[in-house]
Design a protein around this motif. Sequence first.
Motif, PDB file in Angstrom:
ATOM      1  N   GLU A  93       0.830  -1.218   0.000  1.00  0.00           N
ATOM      2  CA  GLU A  93       0.000   0.000   0.000  1.00  0.00           C
ATOM      3  C   GLU A  93       0.859   1.260   0.000  1.00  0.00           C
ATOM      4  O   GLU A  93       0.619   2.192  -0.771  1.00  0.00           O
ATOM      5  CB  GLU A  93      -0.931   0.001   1.212  1.00  0.00           C
ATOM      6  N   ARG A  94       1.847   1.291   0.878  1.00  0.00           N
ATOM      7  CA  ARG A  94       2.693   2.488   0.984  1.00  0.00           C
ATOM      8  C   ARG A  94       3.507   2.679  -0.297  1.00  0.00           C
ATOM      9  O   ARG A  94       3.671   3.804  -0.791  1.00  0.00           O
ATOM     10  CB  ARG A  94       3.623   2.344   2.191  1.00  0.00           C
ATOM     11  N   ALA A  95       4.007   1.593  -0.840  1.00  0.00           N
ATOM     12  CA  ALA A  95       4.803   1.686  -2.068  1.00  0.00           C
ATOM     13  C   ALA A  95       3.966   2.187  -3.243  1.00  0.00           C
ATOM     14  O   ALA A  95       4.422   3.026  -4.032  1.00  0.00           O
ATOM     15  CB  ALA A  95       5.421   0.330  -2.387  1.00  0.00           C
ATOM     16  N   THR A  96       2.741   1.691  -3.382  1.00  0.00           N
ATOM     17  CA  THR A  96       1.892   2.117  -4.499  1.00  0.00           C
ATOM     18  C   THR A  96       1.435   3.570  -4.328  1.00  0.00           C
ATOM     19  O   THR A  96       1.259   4.286  -5.313  1.00  0.00           O
ATOM     20  CB  THR A  96       0.660   1.195  -4.648  1.00  0.00           C
ATOM     21  N   GLN A  97       1.273   4.010  -3.082  1.00  0.00           N
ATOM     22  CA  GLN A  97       0.947   5.419  -2.843  1.00  0.00           C
ATOM     23  C   GLN A  97       2.072   6.322  -3.326  1.00  0.00           C
ATOM     24  O   GLN A  97       1.840   7.343  -3.981  1.00  0.00           O
ATOM     25  CB  GLN A  97       0.693   5.649  -1.349  1.00  0.00           C
ATOM     26  N   ASP A  98       3.301   5.946  -3.028  1.00  0.00           N
ATOM     27  CA  ASP A  98       4.447   6.739  -3.463  1.00  0.00           C
ATOM     28  C   ASP A  98       4.634   6.663  -4.973  1.00  0.00           C
ATOM     29  O   ASP A  98       5.067   7.626  -5.610  1.00  0.00           O
ATOM     30  CB  ASP A  98       5.723   6.261  -2.757  1.00  0.00           C
ATOM     31  N   LEU A  99       4.308   5.511  -5.553  1.00  0.00           N
ATOM     32  CA  LEU A  99       4.394   5.367  -7.009  1.00  0.00           C
ATOM     33  C   LEU A  99       3.394   6.301  -7.681  1.00  0.00           C
ATOM     34  O   LEU A  99       3.722   6.986  -8.655  1.00  0.00           O
ATOM     35  CB  LEU A  99       4.124   3.917  -7.407  1.00  0.00           C
ATOM     36  N   ALA A 100       2.172   6.334  -7.159  1.00  0.00           N
ATOM     37  CA  ALA A 100       1.139   7.209  -7.718  1.00  0.00           C
ATOM     38  C   ALA A 100       1.504   8.683  -7.553  1.00  0.00           C
ATOM     39  O   ALA A 100       1.168   9.518  -8.400  1.00  0.00           O
ATOM     40  CB  ALA A 100      -0.200   6.919  -7.035  1.00  0.00           C
ATOM     41  N   ALA A 101       2.222   8.991  -6.466  1.00  0.00           N
ATOM     42  CA  ALA A 101       2.612  10.377  -6.194  1.00  0.00           C
ATOM     43  C   ALA A 101       3.868  10.784  -6.950  1.00  0.00           C
ATOM     44  O   ALA A 101       4.293  11.943  -6.868  1.00  0.00           O
ATOM     45  CB  ALA A 101       2.825  10.566  -4.698  1.00  0.00           C
ATOM     46  N   GLY A 102       4.475   9.848  -7.664  1.00  0.00           N
ATOM     47  CA  GLY A 102       5.677  10.156  -8.427  1.00  0.00           C
ATOM     48  C   GLY A 102       6.947  10.214  -7.596  1.00  0.00           C
ATOM     49  O   GLY A 102       7.980  10.713  -8.052  1.00  0.00           O
ATOM     50  N   LYS A 103       6.902   9.693  -6.385  1.00  0.00           N
ATOM     51  CA  LYS A 103       8.084   9.713  -5.517  1.00  0.00           C
ATOM     52  C   LYS A 103       9.073   8.608  -5.859  1.00  0.00           C
ATOM     53  O   LYS A 103      10.244   8.678  -5.501  1.00  0.00           O
ATOM     54  CB  LYS A 103       7.665   9.609  -4.046  1.00  0.00           C
ATOM     55  N   ILE A 104       8.590   7.562  -6.498  1.00  0.00           N
ATOM     56  CA  ILE A 104       9.455   6.514  -7.020  1.00  0.00           C
ATOM     57  C   ILE A 104       9.125   6.330  -8.495  1.00  0.00           C
ATOM     58  O   ILE A 104       8.027   6.667  -8.949  1.00  0.00           O
ATOM     59  CB  ILE A 104       9.300   5.175  -6.258  1.00  0.00           C
ATOM     60  N   ASP A 105      10.086   5.813  -9.258  1.00  0.00           N
ATOM     61  CA  ASP A 105       9.902   5.676 -10.696  1.00  0.00           C
ATOM     62  C   ASP A 105       9.257   4.343 -11.074  1.00  0.00           C
ATOM     63  O   ASP A 105       8.462   4.277 -12.022  1.00  0.00           O
ATOM     64  CB  ASP A 105      11.249   5.799 -11.415  1.00  0.00           C
ATOM     65  N   VAL A 106       9.634   3.281 -10.376  1.00  0.00           N
ATOM     66  CA  VAL A 106       9.148   1.940 -10.693  1.00  0.00           C
ATOM     67  C   VAL A 106       8.886   1.188  -9.396  1.00  0.00           C
ATOM     68  O   VAL A 106       9.362   1.578  -8.327  1.00  0.00           O
ATOM     69  CB  VAL A 106      10.171   1.150 -11.548  1.00  0.00           C
ATOM     70  N   LEU A 107       8.145   0.084  -9.521  1.00  0.00           N
ATOM     71  CA  LEU A 107       7.848  -0.748  -8.363  1.00  0.00           C
ATOM     72  C   LEU A 107       8.282  -2.182  -8.633  1.00  0.00           C
ATOM     73  O   LEU A 107       7.934  -2.762  -9.665  1.00  0.00           O
ATOM     74  CB  LEU A 107       6.341  -0.720  -8.061  1.00  0.00           C
ATOM     75  N   VAL A 108       9.042  -2.742  -7.700  1.00  0.00           N
ATOM     76  CA  VAL A 108       9.416  -4.151  -7.741  1.00  0.00           C
ATOM     77  C   VAL A 108       8.823  -4.805  -6.501  1.00  0.00           C
ATOM     78  O   VAL A 108       9.072  -4.349  -5.386  1.00  0.00           O
ATOM     79  CB  VAL A 108      10.948  -4.338  -7.773  1.00  0.00           C
ATOM     80  N   THR A 109       8.030  -5.844  -6.700  1.00  0.00           N
ATOM     81  CA  THR A 109       7.324  -6.463  -5.579  1.00  0.00           C
ATOM     82  C   THR A 109       7.940  -7.811  -5.232  1.00  0.00           C
ATOM     83  O   THR A 109       8.071  -8.681  -6.075  1.00  0.00           O
ATOM     84  CB  THR A 109       5.827  -6.663  -5.911  1.00  0.00           C
ATOM     85  N   ALA A 110       8.312  -7.973  -3.965  1.00  0.00           N
ATOM     86  CA  ALA A 110       8.790  -9.265  -3.487  1.00  0.00           C
ATOM     87  C   ALA A 110       7.582 -10.198  -3.337  1.00  0.00           C
ATOM     88  O   ALA A 110       6.436  -9.742  -3.251  1.00  0.00           O
ATOM     89  CB  ALA A 110       9.523  -9.102  -2.159  1.00  0.00           C
ATOM     90  N   PRO A 111       7.808 -11.510  -3.281  1.00  0.00           N
ATOM     91  CA  PRO A 111       6.687 -12.467  -3.301  1.00  0.00           C
ATOM     92  C   PRO A 111       5.756 -12.361  -2.092  1.00  0.00           C
ATOM     93  O   PRO A 111       6.190 -12.161  -0.963  1.00  0.00           O
ATOM     94  CB  PRO A 111       7.395 -13.833  -3.309  1.00  0.00           C
ATOM     95  N   ILE A 112       4.470 -12.500  -2.393  1.00  0.00           N
ATOM     96  CA  ILE A 112       3.448 -12.571  -1.345  1.00  0.00           C
ATOM     97  C   ILE A 112       2.854 -13.982  -1.323  1.00  0.00           C
ATOM     98  O   ILE A 112       2.967 -14.726  -2.288  1.00  0.00           O
ATOM     99  CB  ILE A 112       2.318 -11.549  -1.576  1.00  0.00           C
ATOM    100  N   SER A 113       2.235 -14.305  -0.196  1.00  0.00           N
ATOM    101  CA  SER A 113       1.467 -15.549  -0.100  1.00  0.00           C
ATOM    102  C   SER A 113       0.005 -15.186  -0.325  1.00  0.00           C
ATOM    103  O   SER A 113      -0.556 -14.355   0.402  1.00  0.00           O
ATOM    104  CB  SER A 113       1.652 -16.180   1.287  1.00  0.00           C
ATOM    105  N   LYS A 114      -0.607 -15.770  -1.346  1.00  0.00           N
ATOM    106  CA  LYS A 114      -2.015 -15.475  -1.625  1.00  0.00           C
ATOM    107  C   LYS A 114      -2.873 -15.788  -0.399  1.00  0.00           C
ATOM    108  O   LYS A 114      -3.805 -15.059  -0.060  1.00  0.00           O
ATOM    109  CB  LYS A 114      -2.496 -16.302  -2.826  1.00  0.00           C
ATOM    110  N   GLU A 115      -2.549 -16.887   0.280  1.00  0.00           N
ATOM    111  CA  GLU A 115      -3.329 -17.310   1.445  1.00  0.00           C
ATOM    112  C   GLU A 115      -3.265 -16.279   2.569  1.00  0.00           C
ATOM    113  O   GLU A 115      -4.296 -15.826   3.079  1.00  0.00           O
ATOM    114  CB  GLU A 115      -2.797 -18.652   1.957  1.00  0.00           C
ATOM    115  N   THR A 116      -2.063 -15.856   2.947  1.00  0.00           N
ATOM    116  CA  THR A 116      -1.935 -14.979   4.110  1.00  0.00           C
ATOM    117  C   THR A 116      -2.370 -13.548   3.816  1.00  0.00           C
ATOM    118  O   THR A 116      -2.951 -12.890   4.680  1.00  0.00           O
ATOM    119  CB  THR A 116      -0.487 -14.971   4.634  1.00  0.00           C
ATOM    120  N   ILE A 117      -2.139 -13.064   2.610  1.00  0.00           N
ATOM    121  CA  ILE A 117      -2.529 -11.688   2.315  1.00  0.00           C
ATOM    122  C   ILE A 117      -4.041 -11.576   2.162  1.00  0.00           C
ATOM    123  O   ILE A 117      -4.640 -10.546   2.486  1.00  0.00           O
ATOM    124  CB  ILE A 117      -1.786 -11.149   1.067  1.00  0.00           C
ATOM    125  N   HIS A 118      -4.691 -12.642   1.727  1.00  0.00           N
ATOM    126  CA  HIS A 118      -6.157 -12.633   1.687  1.00  0.00           C
ATOM    127  C   HIS A 118      -6.725 -12.656   3.095  1.00  0.00           C
ATOM    128  O   HIS A 118      -7.751 -12.013   3.377  1.00  0.00           O
ATOM    129  CB  HIS A 118      -6.668 -13.832   0.880  1.00  0.00           C
TER     130      HIS A 118
END
Length: 369
Positions: free
Chosen positions: A118-143
Amino acid sequence: MQSKKIKDKLILKSDREPVRVGISIGDINGIGPEVIIKALRNNEMLMECTPIIYGSTKTMAFHKKAINDDLFNYQRVTDASDAKNKKINIIPCWNEVVNIQLGKAKEEGGKYAFLSLERATQDLAAGKIDVLVTAPISKETIHQAGFKFPGHTEYLADLSGAEDALMMMVSGELRVALVTSHIPLKQVIEDVTEQKVLDKIRELNKSLKKDFGIVKPRIAVLGLNPHAGEKGEMGSEESEKITPAIQKAMEEGIITFGPYPADGFFGSRQYSNFDGVLAMYHDQGLTGFKSLAFDDGVNFTAGLPIVRTSPDHGTAFDIAGKDEANEQSMRSAIYLAMDIFRKRKFIKEINENPLPKRKVREEKKSKYQ
């Protein structure tokens, strides 16, 4: 002489403005933090990008200690705008003490993965970072933690308002995109329509041009059924949906071929004749891809106004904290994100400032009439 060439190459690289790479931490009980640490402890990487990790310094310190690393050094910043070049920056997304349970699929792991994203995508939308690289999530735990989407691709597509987000796996010249992604196999037949196949061909063609700089991409489309339907003996989806979509794409000037049987296509290395491959469903495309490029494959979300990549592996709970995780896919994900960002920027600049057409003098022109 060789060392001088290498030095000159590094000087040329360092002259480029570093790309501000935001990195979401993934599930804190998996290998995400470990592969981030291993990918970034190479000083050459810091000449190309300014990494900004969204998580917490305590979490990264825990994983650093777990693998006995003494090369990964970082600084804490409260805002992405304060990130320092040639340094690894960490933005705290939570302050409480976290109970990290390496190798365990726990709701807490999903909770903090979601907070980081959430925080990373907020900064991406605000132009504070140029790109986003996402480390792996667990579908089970994040749901369990309240994440309402099948995966990163769908989440980012929703935030971007993009209807045609395209999941693409990339390794060098091998690029495999999907018509359907994170849905049960029983829904695939219903989801694969002529219009959807055509839309994905268009999106793949557009991405190959805009993101990879390929002027006239050659696209291969896979069939849905065994042997691509065997002329209707094993299914009619090829003749009723896929072939008509290919024909319409060709009429639009998109160089498209198929449908090909998936097993023979990958087994005979036919993919090497194409710039992009469009598979019908998740395992059809990813089984062939990961068999060929598991260690350095990258998951790229095409069709978005932002650049997002991810390593092509999961949380690997079984080896978390054991210093066994291979960081190459994470490293490749960071480099691909930077390459696409720079490619998009270059293409935008040349389109905004095209070379002026030279006027031919009438008397000179008349000589050739």
